[in-house]
Design a protein around this motif. Structure first.
Motif, PDB file in Angstrom:
ATOM      1  N   PRO A  97      10.194  24.176  -1.957  1.00  0.00           N
ATOM      2  CA  PRO A  97       8.732  25.153  -2.004  1.00  0.00           C
ATOM      3  C   PRO A  97       8.011  26.164  -0.821  1.00  0.00           C
ATOM      4  CG  PRO A  97       8.479  22.476  -1.426  1.00  0.00           C
ATOM      5  CD  PRO A  97       9.782  22.845  -1.038  1.00  0.00           C
ATOM      6  N   ALA A  98       6.950  26.744  -1.921  1.00  0.00           N
ATOM      7  CA  ALA A  98       6.889  27.418   0.078  1.00  0.00           C
ATOM      8  C   ALA A  98       5.523  26.448   0.864  1.00  0.00           C
ATOM      9  CB  ALA A  98       6.066  29.046  -0.786  1.00  0.00           C
ATOM     10  N   HIS A  99       6.208  27.635   2.213  1.00  0.00           N
ATOM     11  CA  HIS A  99       5.071  27.192   3.170  1.00  0.00           C
ATOM     12  C   HIS A  99       4.091  26.767   2.946  1.00  0.00           C
ATOM     13  CE1 HIS A  99       8.173  26.688   6.141  1.00  0.00           C
ATOM     14  NE2 HIS A  99       7.963  27.260   5.966  1.00  0.00           N
ATOM     15  N   GLY A 100       2.487  25.556   2.732  1.00  0.00           N
ATOM     16  CA  GLY A 100       1.374  24.934   2.544  1.00  0.00           C
ATOM     17  C   GLY A 100       1.067  24.127   3.147  1.00  0.00           C
ATOM     18  N   LEU A 101      -0.370  24.291   2.855  1.00  0.00           N
ATOM     19  CA  LEU A 101      -1.042  23.394   3.177  1.00  0.00           C
ATOM     20  C   LEU A 101      -1.605  22.489   2.530  1.00  0.00           C
ATOM     21  CD1 LEU A 101      -2.494  24.573   6.266  1.00  0.00           C
ATOM     22  CD2 LEU A 101      -0.628  23.910   6.243  1.00  0.00           C
ATOM     23  N   ALA A 102      -1.641  21.324   2.478  1.00  0.00           N
ATOM     24  CA  ALA A 102      -2.602  20.107   1.539  1.00  0.00           C
ATOM     25  C   ALA A 102      -2.994  19.144   2.888  1.00  0.00           C
ATOM     26  CB  ALA A 102      -1.685  19.107   1.031  1.00  0.00           C
ATOM     27  N   MET A 103      -4.093  18.374   2.497  1.00  0.00           N
ATOM     28  CA  MET A 103      -5.717  17.750   2.693  1.00  0.00           C
ATOM     29  C   MET A 103      -4.360  16.262   2.802  1.00  0.00           C
ATOM     30  SD  MET A 103      -8.738  19.286   2.588  1.00  0.00           S
ATOM     31  CE  MET A 103      -9.018  18.153   2.528  1.00  0.00           C
ATOM     32  N   PRO A 104      -4.465  16.131   4.153  1.00  0.00           N
ATOM     33  CA  PRO A 104      -3.735  14.997   5.389  1.00  0.00           C
ATOM     34  C   PRO A 104      -4.726  13.597   4.704  1.00  0.00           C
ATOM     35  CG  PRO A 104      -5.398  16.539   6.609  1.00  0.00           C
ATOM     36  CD  PRO A 104      -5.094  16.756   5.941  1.00  0.00           C
ATOM     37  N   SER A 105      -3.957  12.848   3.963  1.00  0.00           N
ATOM     38  CA  SER A 105      -4.552  11.604   3.562  1.00  0.00           C
ATOM     39  C   SER A 105      -2.642  10.866   3.102  1.00  0.00           C
ATOM     40  CB  SER A 105      -4.803  11.924   2.302  1.00  0.00           C
ATOM     41  OG  SER A 105      -4.224  11.369   1.054  1.00  0.00           O
ATOM     42  N   SER A 106      -2.770   9.612   3.877  1.00  0.00           N
ATOM     43  CA  SER A 106      -1.175   8.455   3.547  1.00  0.00           C
ATOM     44  C   SER A 106      -1.651   7.603   2.987  1.00  0.00           C
ATOM     45  CB  SER A 106      -1.416   8.069   4.427  1.00  0.00           C
ATOM     46  OG  SER A 106      -0.941   9.869   6.047  1.00  0.00           O
ATOM     47  N   ILE A 107      -0.764   6.601   2.557  1.00  0.00           N
ATOM     48  CA  ILE A 107      -1.313   5.687   1.783  1.00  0.00           C
ATOM     49  C   ILE A 107      -0.450   4.141   2.526  1.00  0.00           C
ATOM     50  CG2 ILE A 107      -1.743   6.206  -0.828  1.00  0.00           C
ATOM     51  CD1 ILE A 107       0.451   6.062  -1.658  1.00  0.00           C
ATOM     52  N   TYR A 108       0.048   2.983   2.109  1.00  0.00           N
ATOM     53  CA  TYR A 108       0.930   2.193   2.818  1.00  0.00           C
ATOM     54  C   TYR A 108       0.769   1.337   2.755  1.00  0.00           C
ATOM     55  CZ  TYR A 108      -3.173  -0.193   5.120  1.00  0.00           C
ATOM     56  OH  TYR A 108      -4.217  -1.187   5.601  1.00  0.00           O
ATOM     57  N   GLY A 109       2.089   0.032   2.197  1.00  0.00           N
ATOM     58  CA  GLY A 109       1.836  -0.897   2.131  1.00  0.00           C
ATOM     59  C   GLY A 109       3.157  -2.069   2.496  1.00  0.00           C
ATOM     60  N   LYS A 110       3.400  -3.027   2.060  1.00  0.00           N
ATOM     61  CA  LYS A 110       4.557  -4.135   2.222  1.00  0.00           C
ATOM     62  C   LYS A 110       5.715  -4.354   1.681  1.00  0.00           C
ATOM     63  CE  LYS A 110       4.798  -8.183   5.110  1.00  0.00           C
ATOM     64  NZ  LYS A 110       4.554  -9.080   6.127  1.00  0.00           N
ATOM     65  N   VAL A 111       6.943  -4.152   1.922  1.00  0.00           N
ATOM     66  CA  VAL A 111       7.392  -5.400   1.072  1.00  0.00           C
ATOM     67  C   VAL A 111       8.143  -6.441   1.482  1.00  0.00           C
ATOM     68  CG1 VAL A 111      10.138  -4.514   0.177  1.00  0.00           C
ATOM     69  CG2 VAL A 111       7.786  -2.300   0.076  1.00  0.00           C
ATOM     70  N   SER A 112       8.585  -6.835   0.444  1.00  0.00           N
ATOM     71  CA  SER A 112       9.150  -8.451   1.355  1.00  0.00           C
ATOM     72  C   SER A 112       9.779  -8.676  -0.026  1.00  0.00           C
ATOM     73  CB  SER A 112       7.778  -9.922   1.223  1.00  0.00           C
ATOM     74  OG  SER A 112       7.510  -9.916  -0.222  1.00  0.00           O
ATOM     75  N   GLY A 113      10.525 -10.301   0.093  1.00  0.00           N
ATOM     76  CA  GLY A 113      11.813 -10.917  -0.305  1.00  0.00           C
ATOM     77  C   GLY A 113      13.326  -9.604   0.197  1.00  0.00           C
ATOM     78  N   LYS A 114      12.712  -8.793   0.123  1.00  0.00           N
ATOM     79  CA  LYS A 114      14.211  -7.474   0.208  1.00  0.00           C
ATOM     80  C   LYS A 114      14.796  -6.930   1.649  1.00  0.00           C
ATOM     81  CE  LYS A 114      16.739  -8.321  -3.811  1.00  0.00           C
ATOM     82  NZ  LYS A 114      18.165  -8.983  -3.716  1.00  0.00           N
ATOM     83  N   THR A 115      15.037  -7.079   2.534  1.00  0.00           N
ATOM     84  CA  THR A 115      15.432  -6.018   3.991  1.00  0.00           C
ATOM     85  C   THR A 115      16.369  -4.726   3.854  1.00  0.00           C
ATOM     86  OG1 THR A 115      17.539  -7.176   4.277  1.00  0.00           O
ATOM     87  CG2 THR A 115      15.611  -8.164   5.270  1.00  0.00           C
ATOM     88  N   GLU A 116      16.440  -4.350   2.597  1.00  0.00           N
ATOM     89  CA  GLU A 116      17.241  -3.199   2.147  1.00  0.00           C
ATOM     90  C   GLU A 116      16.274  -2.562   0.951  1.00  0.00           C
ATOM     91  OE1 GLU A 116      21.247   0.001   3.288  1.00  0.00           O
ATOM     92  OE2 GLU A 116      21.516  -2.549   2.347  1.00  0.00           O
ATOM     93  N   VAL A 117      15.743  -1.405   0.997  1.00  0.00           N
ATOM     94  CA  VAL A 117      14.364  -0.639  -0.014  1.00  0.00           C
ATOM     95  C   VAL A 117      13.919   0.307   0.766  1.00  0.00           C
ATOM     96  CG1 VAL A 117      11.919  -1.432  -1.515  1.00  0.00           C
ATOM     97  CG2 VAL A 117      13.540  -3.316  -0.173  1.00  0.00           C
ATOM     98  N   ALA A 118      14.259   0.921  -0.684  1.00  0.00           N
ATOM     99  CA  ALA A 118      13.495   3.001  -0.341  1.00  0.00           C
ATOM    100  C   ALA A 118      12.402   2.647  -1.116  1.00  0.00           C
ATOM    101  CB  ALA A 118      14.501   4.089  -0.790  1.00  0.00           C
TER     102      ALA A 118
END
Length: 212
Positions: A112-133
């Protein structure tokens, strides 16, 4: 006679296994920015992933991961903005022996070209596996974003900065209130869990935990 038969069976099993083709799945170009990208994929057998890529200069460049495994994220750096790149995969074993060379017309991406988007984040948790994407994309009113990828920490927590979102045309994209956030968690042994959430318009949003 029994020994000869047993040896013959062992040889058949050995050569059948040695000639078995690696299976590549979940291929995606993620975390795409104007200057770098990550090629993510999984394999059914442990190997090392290499990405051979070229841009407009038609010169082959190499990016590779250090570890051997079934879970692969090869970071490609030093790219130019608003540029098309083509790549192929080379999979090798621990001794450097080539197991597979894979190429396809779809193995391509545009920075992409350089550009700015509104800063916001989401987060969560994974359980039951140690190697996950964790792959995250947003379905907006006009387009769907390119995926972003996060790797959970030792406690299974992960965070994605939605300010890094890019639309399919490479332009910066912001997650608006009411947009659908799609979450895909992929374990190293190929198990896939999917979920979704509705963007609430806040700067930090918690999504459902993923349990394997």
């Amino acid at each position: 006679m029994f020994k000869k038969t047993l040896i013959a069976l062992l040889l058949v099993c050995f050569f059948s296994t040695a000639s078995m083709a690696l299976e590549v799945a979940n291929l995606a170009v993620v975390n795409l920015t104007p200057v770098k990208a990550t090629v993510f994929f999984t394999t059914d057998e442990p190997c090392q992933g290499k990405v051979i890529y070229q841009g407009q200069d038609k010169v082959d460049y190499l990016a590779m991961e250090e570890a051997i495994g079934k879970f692969h994220a090869v970071e490609v750096k030093g790219l130019n903005e608003s540029s098309a790149y083509y790549f192929k995969l080379r999979l090798v074993d621990s001794e450097g022996k080539v197991l597979a060379n894979l190429s396809n017309d779809d193995y391509a991406f545009t920075t992409p070209a350089h550009g700015l988007a509104m800063p916001s984040s989401i987060y969560g948790k994974v359980s039951g596996k140690t190697e996950v994407a964790v792959l995250v994309s947003v379905n907006g009113a006009e387009s769907k974003s390119l995926p972003l990828m996060a790797t959970p920490d030792k406690q299974g927590m992960w965070t994605v900065n939605l300010g890094d979102l890019k639309a399919a045309n490479g332009k910066a994209m912001a997650a608006a209130q009411g947009d659908v956030i799609e979450i895909t968690a992929i374990s190293s042994d190929g198990i896939i869990k999917t979920d979704s959430a509705v963007a609430d318009g806040t700067t930090l949003q918690k999504v459902n935990d993923v349990n394997f």
